[in-house]
Design a protein around this motif. Structure first.
Motif, PDB file in Angstrom:
ATOM      1  N   SER A   4       0.803  -1.228   0.000  1.00 43.56           N
ATOM      2  CA  SER A   4       0.000   0.000   0.000  1.00 43.56           C
ATOM      3  C   SER A   4       0.833   1.273   0.000  1.00 43.56           C
ATOM      4  N   VAL A   5       2.152   1.144  -0.117  1.00 44.03           N
ATOM      5  CA  VAL A   5       3.023   2.337  -0.125  1.00 44.03           C
ATOM      6  C   VAL A   5       2.773   3.121  -1.409  1.00 44.03           C
ATOM      7  N   PRO A   6       2.480   4.428  -1.305  1.00 40.55           N
ATOM      8  CA  PRO A   6       2.293   5.236  -2.520  1.00 40.55           C
ATOM      9  C   PRO A   6       3.569   5.219  -3.371  1.00 40.55           C
ATOM     10  N   ALA A   7       3.402   5.086  -4.665  1.00 34.87           N
ATOM     11  CA  ALA A   7       4.556   4.960  -5.559  1.00 34.87           C
ATOM     12  C   ALA A   7       5.243   6.299  -5.769  1.00 34.87           C
ATOM     13  N   PRO A   8       6.562   6.271  -5.986  1.00 32.87           N
ATOM     14  CA  PRO A   8       7.247   7.492  -6.399  1.00 32.87           C
ATOM     15  C   PRO A   8       6.733   7.952  -7.763  1.00 32.87           C
ATOM     16  N   THR A   9       6.840   9.233  -8.005  1.00 30.59           N
ATOM     17  CA  THR A   9       6.622   9.769  -9.346  1.00 30.59           C
ATOM     18  C   THR A   9       7.915   9.569 -10.126  1.00 30.59           C
ATOM     19  N   VAL A  10       7.823   9.039 -11.342  1.00 33.33           N
ATOM     20  CA  VAL A  10       9.041   8.786 -12.116  1.00 33.33           C
ATOM     21  C   VAL A  10       9.205   9.864 -13.182  1.00 33.33           C
ATOM     22  N   HIS A  11      10.473  10.188 -13.442  1.00 27.41           N
ATOM     23  CA  HIS A  11      10.767  11.284 -14.362  1.00 27.41           C
ATOM     24  C   HIS A  11      12.087  10.979 -15.059  1.00 27.41           C
ATOM     25  N   VAL A  12      12.040  10.832 -16.374  1.00 25.76           N
ATOM     26  CA  VAL A  12      13.274  10.617 -17.134  1.00 25.76           C
ATOM     27  C   VAL A  12      14.025  11.940 -17.215  1.00 25.76           C
ATOM     28  N   GLY A  13      15.226  11.938 -16.680  1.00 21.89           N
ATOM     29  CA  GLY A  13      16.038  13.144 -16.680  1.00 21.89           C
ATOM     30  C   GLY A  13      17.390  12.834 -16.073  1.00 21.89           C
ATOM     31  N   THR A  14      18.234  13.825 -16.003  1.00 21.91           N
ATOM     32  CA  THR A  14      19.573  13.640 -15.450  1.00 21.91           C
ATOM     33  C   THR A  14      19.766  14.537 -14.238  1.00 21.91           C
ATOM     34  N   ALA A  15      20.797  14.243 -13.476  1.00 21.28           N
ATOM     35  CA  ALA A  15      21.113  15.079 -12.317  1.00 21.28           C
ATOM     36  C   ALA A  15      21.500  16.484 -12.747  1.00 21.28           C
ATOM     37  N   GLU A  16      22.031  16.594 -13.957  1.00 19.40           N
ATOM     38  CA  GLU A  16      22.476  17.896 -14.450  1.00 19.40           C
ATOM     39  C   GLU A  16      21.332  18.702 -15.049  1.00 19.40           C
ATOM     40  N   SER A  17      20.257  18.028 -15.431  1.00 24.26           N
ATOM     41  CA  SER A  17      19.105  18.700 -16.038  1.00 24.26           C
ATOM     42  C   SER A  17      17.857  17.877 -15.721  1.00 24.26           C
ATOM     43  N   THR A  18      17.261  18.138 -14.562  1.00 24.05           N
ATOM     44  CA  THR A  18      16.130  17.320 -14.123  1.00 24.05           C
ATOM     45  C   THR A  18      14.836  17.663 -14.840  1.00 24.05           C
ATOM     46  N   GLY A  19      14.703  18.920 -15.248  1.00 20.05           N
ATOM     47  CA  GLY A  19      13.436  19.364 -15.814  1.00 20.05           C
ATOM     48  C   GLY A  19      12.385  19.659 -14.765  1.00 20.05           C
ATOM     49  N   LEU A  20      12.762  19.645 -13.490  1.00 16.82           N
ATOM     50  CA  LEU A  20      11.811  19.908 -12.411  1.00 16.82           C
ATOM     51  C   LEU A  20      11.723  21.409 -12.114  1.00 16.82           C
ATOM     52  N   GLU A  21      10.668  21.795 -11.403  1.00 15.16           N
ATOM     53  CA  GLU A  21      10.461  23.200 -11.076  1.00 15.16           C
ATOM     54  C   GLU A  21      11.468  23.674 -10.032  1.00 15.16           C
ATOM     55  N   PRO A  22      11.831  24.946 -10.062  1.00 18.17           N
ATOM     56  CA  PRO A  22      12.719  25.476  -9.015  1.00 18.17           C
ATOM     57  C   PRO A  22      12.063  25.332  -7.643  1.00 18.17           C
ATOM     58  N   GLY A  23      12.880  25.088  -6.618  1.00 18.62           N
ATOM     59  CA  GLY A  23      12.372  25.011  -5.260  1.00 18.62           C
ATOM     60  C   GLY A  23      11.338  23.932  -5.047  1.00 18.62           C
ATOM     61  N   SER A  24      11.518  22.766  -5.673  1.00 15.91           N
ATOM     62  CA  SER A  24      10.501  21.719  -5.599  1.00 15.91           C
ATOM     63  C   SER A  24      10.831  20.623  -4.594  1.00 15.91           C
ATOM     64  N   ALA A  25      11.961  20.718  -3.880  1.00 20.13           N
ATOM     65  CA  ALA A  25      12.357  19.629  -2.991  1.00 20.13           C
ATOM     66  C   ALA A  25      12.877  20.154  -1.658  1.00 20.13           C
ATOM     67  N   ASP A  26      12.502  19.441  -0.595  1.00 21.47           N
ATOM     68  CA  ASP A  26      13.090  19.686   0.723  1.00 21.47           C
ATOM     69  C   ASP A  26      14.369  18.875   0.895  1.00 21.47           C
ATOM     70  N   ILE A  27      14.399  17.709   0.256  1.00 27.57           N
ATOM     71  CA  ILE A  27      15.565  16.833   0.302  1.00 27.57           C
ATOM     72  C   ILE A  27      15.860  16.361  -1.117  1.00 27.57           C
ATOM     73  N   VAL A  28      17.127  16.408  -1.504  1.00 27.37           N
ATOM     74  CA  VAL A  28      17.589  15.776  -2.740  1.00 27.37           C
ATOM     75  C   VAL A  28      18.558  14.678  -2.332  1.00 27.37           C
ATOM     76  N   THR A  29      18.331  13.474  -2.832  1.00 22.87           N
ATOM     77  CA  THR A  29      19.211  12.353  -2.519  1.00 22.87           C
ATOM     78  C   THR A  29      19.904  11.853  -3.782  1.00 22.87           C
ATOM     79  N   ALA A  30      21.061  11.265  -3.569  1.00 23.20           N
ATOM     80  CA  ALA A  30      21.775  10.555  -4.634  1.00 23.20           C
ATOM     81  C   ALA A  30      22.403   9.338  -3.969  1.00 23.20           C
ATOM     82  N   ALA A  31      21.898   8.159  -4.266  1.00 19.28           N
ATOM     83  CA  ALA A  31      22.366   6.926  -3.639  1.00 19.28           C
ATOM     84  C   ALA A  31      23.079   6.071  -4.682  1.00 19.28           C
ATOM     85  N   GLN A  32      24.308   5.714  -4.397  1.00 22.38           N
ATOM     86  CA  GLN A  32      25.131   4.935  -5.334  1.00 22.38           C
ATOM     87  C   GLN A  32      25.278   5.656  -6.670  1.00 22.38           C
TER      88      GLN A  32
END
Length: 274
Positions: free
Chosen positions: A103-131
């Motif tokens: 029942s865990v809500p799924a993440p929203t998926v977005h094809v993009g790169t760390a250098e150019s996410t295509g996301l809106e400015p100021g859209s995250a409280d936390i940004v993670t990069a694992a491995q």
């Protein structure tokens, strides 16, 4: 089984690639490995997830860069965050979608790169990069992270590495040609415009069958890109090591010791104000 001494452990603070071309080749190697990667790579221990959430108390929105099959993204969703999983590989994100977690809500998926996410400015409280940080262009990714982070937000870098202070794990990693075995006190990678404000290490075990211990090599870039005969040699050597040298019966469950490092960074302007 005779006692083994640990040979000198890596002095590296980050994986080595040799050339830019080899870096690109190894990075691209994961694109079609989503199913095996999701099945065999470890997740993240509860203590590491606690450390991530503590980086930005009250956080609601997270962006997971280089999300792959969503090992961390799903775990953060289970902790109540709204997560956008960003990855350049549509195949990896397809594996993320397929990995339903009850029942865990799924993440929203977005094809993009760390250098150019295509996301809106100021859209995250936390940004993670694992491995993932060692696959990014540090300058461009840092600028993009600063753009999408809200004031007071945190960048959190996470690494799972085999705990090679344990002799059998050290030899196992050498046979498998694991490229992410790092020094115990490895330095945080340079992240322009950001400052390290906290760091923690968490030791734990991921329980796997002996066959999965061997198959784990199939998710390593060295093995993925190797010629077939070299790949089969690595797998045969692991089979000998696990079933004959370590004397595990086929199908036995074995705890693979890992160390998970969590490094919290803040933008220099936020760090100076706190």
């Amino acid at each position: 089984m005779t006692a083994e001494r640990v040979p000198p452990i890596s002095r590296r603070s980050r994986p080595r690639f040799g050339t830019r071309e080899r870096h690109r080749e190894l990075g691209a190697a994961f694109a079609e490995q989503g199913a095996d990667y999701d099945r065999l790579r470890p997740g993240y221990p509860a203590e590491a997830l606690d450390a991530i959430l503590a980086a930005a108390p009250g956080a609601r929105d997270a962006v997971d860069l280089g999300a792959g099959t969503g090992k961390l993204a799903w775990a953060l969703c289970a902790r109540g965050l709204d997560v956008v999983a960003v990855d350049p590989s549509a195949a990896m994100l397809d594996a993320l979608r397929a990995a339903a977690h009850g029942s865990v809500p799924a993440p929203t998926v977005h094809v993009g790169t760390a250098e150019s996410t295509g996301l809106e400015p100021g859209s995250a409280d936390i940004v993670t990069a694992a491995q993932a940080w060692h696959w990014f262009d540090a300058g461009a990714a840092s600028a993009e992270i600063a753009r999408i982070l809200r004031p007071g937000g945190a960048l959190v870098l996470v690494w799972n590495t085999l705990d090679v202070t344990i002799p059998w794990v050290h030899r196992y990693s050498r046979i498998m040609h694991a490229g992410d075995v790092l020094a115990e006190d490895f330095e945080a990678p340079p992240v322009p415009g950001f400052r390290v404000v906290a760091r923690s290490a968490h030791r734990w075990e991921d329980v796997r069958t002996t066959h999965e211990l061997i198959d784990l090599a199939r998710t390593r870039s060295y093995v993925i890109t190797a010629p077939p005969e070299r790949r089969e040699k690595v797998l045969a050597n692991l089979d000998w090591y696990v079933h004959e040298h370590l004397a595990h019966a086929p199908g036995d469950h074995v705890g693979i010791p890992y160390r998970t490092d969590v490094i919290v960074l803040r933008h220099v302007e936020d760090a100076a104000a706190s």
